[in-house]
Scaffold this active site. Sequence first.
Site, PDB file in Angstrom:
ATOM      1  CB  CYS A 372      -6.706 -60.430 -27.229  1.00  0.00           C
ATOM      2  SG  CYS A 372      -7.007 -60.848 -28.957  1.00  0.00           S
ATOM      3  CD  GLU A 509     -26.871 -54.535 -10.857  1.00  0.00           C
ATOM      4  OE1 GLU A 509     -27.485 -53.739 -11.582  1.00  0.00           O
ATOM      5  OE2 GLU A 509     -25.623 -54.594 -10.794  1.00  0.00           O
TER       6      GLU A 509
END
EC number: 2.3.1.48
Length: 612
Positions: A372, A509
């Site tokens: 998590c 990018e």
Amino acid sequence: MAIGVKRNAGSSSDGTEDSDFSTDLEHTDSSESDGTSRRSARVTRSSARLSQSSQDSSPVRNLPSFGTEEPAYSTRRVTRSQQQPTPVTPKKYPLRQTRSSGSETEQAVDFSDRETKNTADHDESPPRTPTGNAPSSESDIDISSPNVSHDESIAKDMSLKDSGSDLSHRPKRRRFHESYNFNMKCPTPGCNSLGHLTGKHERHFSISGCPLYHNLSADECKVRAQSRDKQIEERMLSHRQDDNNRHATRHQAPTERQLRYKEKVAELRKKRNSGLSKEQKEKYMEHRQTYGNTREPLLENLTSEYDLDLFRRAQARASEDLEKLRLQGQITEGSNMIKTIAFGRYELDTWYHSPYPEEYARLGRLYMCEFCLKYMKSQTILRRHMAKCVWKHPPGDEIYRKGSISVFEVDGKKNKIYCQNLCLLAKLFLDHKTLYYDVEPFLFYVMTEADNTGCHLIGYFSKEKNSFLNYNVSCILTMPQYMRQGYGKMLIDFSYLLSKVEEKVGSPERPLSDLGLISYRSYWKEVLLRYLHNFQGKEISIKEISQETAVNPVDIVSTLQALQMLKYWKGKHLVLKRQDLIDEWIAKEAKRSNSNKTMDPSCLKWTPPKGT
């Protein structure tokens, strides 16, 4: 009281001055033990705007020189305007009251007759400033109020004297390394912090600059630095000569000097030893057992002398860059930078600063759940969290699975906390990353490797949901424990696979990190060589290559230029099919044992998202 004639020291160069009256009072201080018998205090009064009653009460009201019909000239020192060769008509100013060593009578004196002579012989020097210099203007005269008391003037003189005497107690200015930490020392055991790996500094305070850690002495580092500087000068001189002998062409061929150097490097690398002798192995083992991780392993005879010298130069250059950052204050001892993170069964050293909350960043060591991505302060908190954490894989949809490799698509809007934690984790290993919390406009594609405990994070890349410039990657990261295993190229290949499904041409990018640029160039090279190997025609189009591979034409052209496969001849652009590069690529592909480190388009279960 002795009264003389003197011009105010604060007059301007054009002959104008304030018409203030100043009276110097002499006082005797019998309480001082240093023998000082007189102190002067300057009291300012109102100037020519005084009323007649105040003039009548002045101590010099009966002096004959203060006639209203015949103004007098005040004496002063020669100013800049009077030093000019052109004659200046002397102006007349009201006489000022001051102390004189001569007679006690006042008289009007024409300054034009005495412009090279001092007006009075002072019996004591003016008070000294805290720096030891006499005041050159009215900076030490209080003109703010005409009612300054005598006690305040004496207190001011005493404060000036005390401040001047305290200057000797000021600390010395620190130099060089002391400017960023006064008490630092090298962490290497037995090192006295003298010398530097670059050979340009007298001291060091880190392992990266420690000569002892690198099994060198300070003198050896200085000799190597001189040798490097000499080689740099020779290289710069040869580059200038090559530039002067070259003609301006679009694609410049290598010079003779460069070809000779290439042959020399090839010969040096052929001299690499096939293996270590028994004595050398025993020496290396003894060195490792004696010093452990406190010293660098012995590197001699492991590779060619040329490659070892290149490695030493890179070490020195990196150490110099780190030293510059420390001197600029960007890297300081005790700064809020996380040094290590506990991530699953790995302990990872961080590379860059990440904007974690201050109470976590100051710890230096962070504990993180690998499923998590929640970050914690201690091992105990992590152990309790893992006992109740129900996550075993990233949130979102699993869109790819082949063997133990899976890719999950995570929406930054639906799983905001997870994506923010992922960005903070990535910033620890990426220098140019700027996205931390505004994750809603992005999609995250997380690659994992599954085992019996769960899906472990390998890396990820993010892309905008609606990119006007057709960027298929905004940020890409491979975790350090999975680097140099082919996973980075798999992530890049997967990003172009999504572009093919979308029927778009994509590009990453900018700016790319150093490792990212290396990975992308390697991928573009492999794609082009594979395409040229399978191409059987005589005419080729950059646009066709772009449409089939989903690689931007700009990236294709730059890769062809880097491979020296794009030429301009007789008004046409030609693509040279270099068979030597293709054969070299085929040989490398045959040697690769990890053939499973490729993306299979048939295992992708995904449709392009519509809208946001």
